[in-house]
Write a protein that holds these residues in place. Sequence first.
Motif, PDB file in Angstrom:
ATOM      1  N   ALA A 119      -7.039  27.314  73.471  1.00  0.00           N
ATOM      2  CA  ALA A 119      -7.052  28.780  73.555  1.00  0.00           C
ATOM      3  C   ALA A 119      -6.199  29.367  74.665  1.00  0.00           C
ATOM      4  O   ALA A 119      -5.949  30.566  74.661  1.00  0.00           O
ATOM      5  N   PRO A 184      -9.566  34.689  73.201  1.00  0.00           N
ATOM      6  CA  PRO A 184      -8.112  34.457  73.189  1.00  0.00           C
ATOM      7  C   PRO A 184      -7.369  35.482  72.325  1.00  0.00           C
ATOM      8  O   PRO A 184      -7.814  35.814  71.231  1.00  0.00           O
ATOM      9  N   LEU A 185      -6.277  35.951  72.861  1.00  0.00           N
ATOM     10  CA  LEU A 185      -5.421  36.899  72.138  1.00  0.00           C
ATOM     11  C   LEU A 185      -4.066  36.255  71.889  1.00  0.00           C
ATOM     12  O   LEU A 185      -3.435  35.749  72.817  1.00  0.00           O
ATOM     13  N   ASP A 186      -3.612  36.297  70.648  1.00  0.00           N
ATOM     14  CA  ASP A 186      -2.333  35.681  70.300  1.00  0.00           C
ATOM     15  C   ASP A 186      -1.177  36.298  71.078  1.00  0.00           C
ATOM     16  O   ASP A 186      -0.257  35.598  71.486  1.00  0.00           O
ATOM     17  N   ALA A 187      -1.227  37.609  71.287  1.00  0.00           N
ATOM     18  CA  ALA A 187      -0.139  38.280  72.009  1.00  0.00           C
ATOM     19  C   ALA A 187      -0.053  37.770  73.447  1.00  0.00           C
ATOM     20  O   ALA A 187       1.045  37.544  73.971  1.00  0.00           O
ATOM     21  N   ARG A 189      -1.174  34.813  74.525  1.00  0.00           N
ATOM     22  CA  ARG A 189      -0.737  33.419  74.454  1.00  0.00           C
ATOM     23  C   ARG A 189       0.773  33.334  74.262  1.00  0.00           C
ATOM     24  O   ARG A 189       1.449  32.525  74.890  1.00  0.00           O
ATOM     25  N   ALA A 190       1.318  34.177  73.405  1.00  0.00           N
ATOM     26  CA  ALA A 190       2.760  34.182  73.162  1.00  0.00           C
ATOM     27  C   ALA A 190       3.510  34.592  74.434  1.00  0.00           C
ATOM     28  O   ALA A 190       4.534  34.000  74.788  1.00  0.00           O
TER      29      ALA A 190
END
Length: 195
Positions: A119, A184-187, A189-190
């Motif tokens: 995550a 967790p946020l994909d943005a 993480r990216a």
Amino acid sequence: MSFASASPSRDSQYYWFAVALILLAVQVLAEYVMGRLWICSCGYVKLFEPGVNTPGNSQHLADWYTPSHIIHGFLFYGLGWLVLRKTSFAKRLSLAVFIEAAWELLENSPIIIDRYRSATMAIGYEGDSILNSALDTVFMALGFLFAARAPVWLTVIVAIFFEIFTGWLIRDNLTLNVLMLVYPLDAVRAWQGAL
């Protein structure tokens, strides 16, 4: 906020400082039983590990996550001052060491290590060495002591500085670490992965 907010006997203070040291020793022993390595598998100890996603991260004396542990101390001092104001300073410090040691044991358990890997930006995270984990607790205690002696405004400024600086430098800090562990946020993480 100061040391002198409660005036227990000197013997009582020594007792609770001893409790804090015993809690740190229990943390170290528990991590040894869990199979954690004493020091980095590289075979040496560095004062500071500058890499974030490197095998040496969380293995040496300090790293870019050390400011987060100092902030833990700030937060635990503030919490203790708010809810245990009539309790001795040493007793509140012992409670803070207990909380930090419990977190360190949880953080180095397979469930949290796997969560960090899946995550957060800590893709290859293997957990802390015993040395690093023990010093995380020591740095928390130093943060606690700083918060006890410094004006509130200075403690807040130092915490904000640590968060902004590590967020800018390594794209991670206490706030982002907690966010990504819990929700967790994909943005995010990216963004963290683009470093």
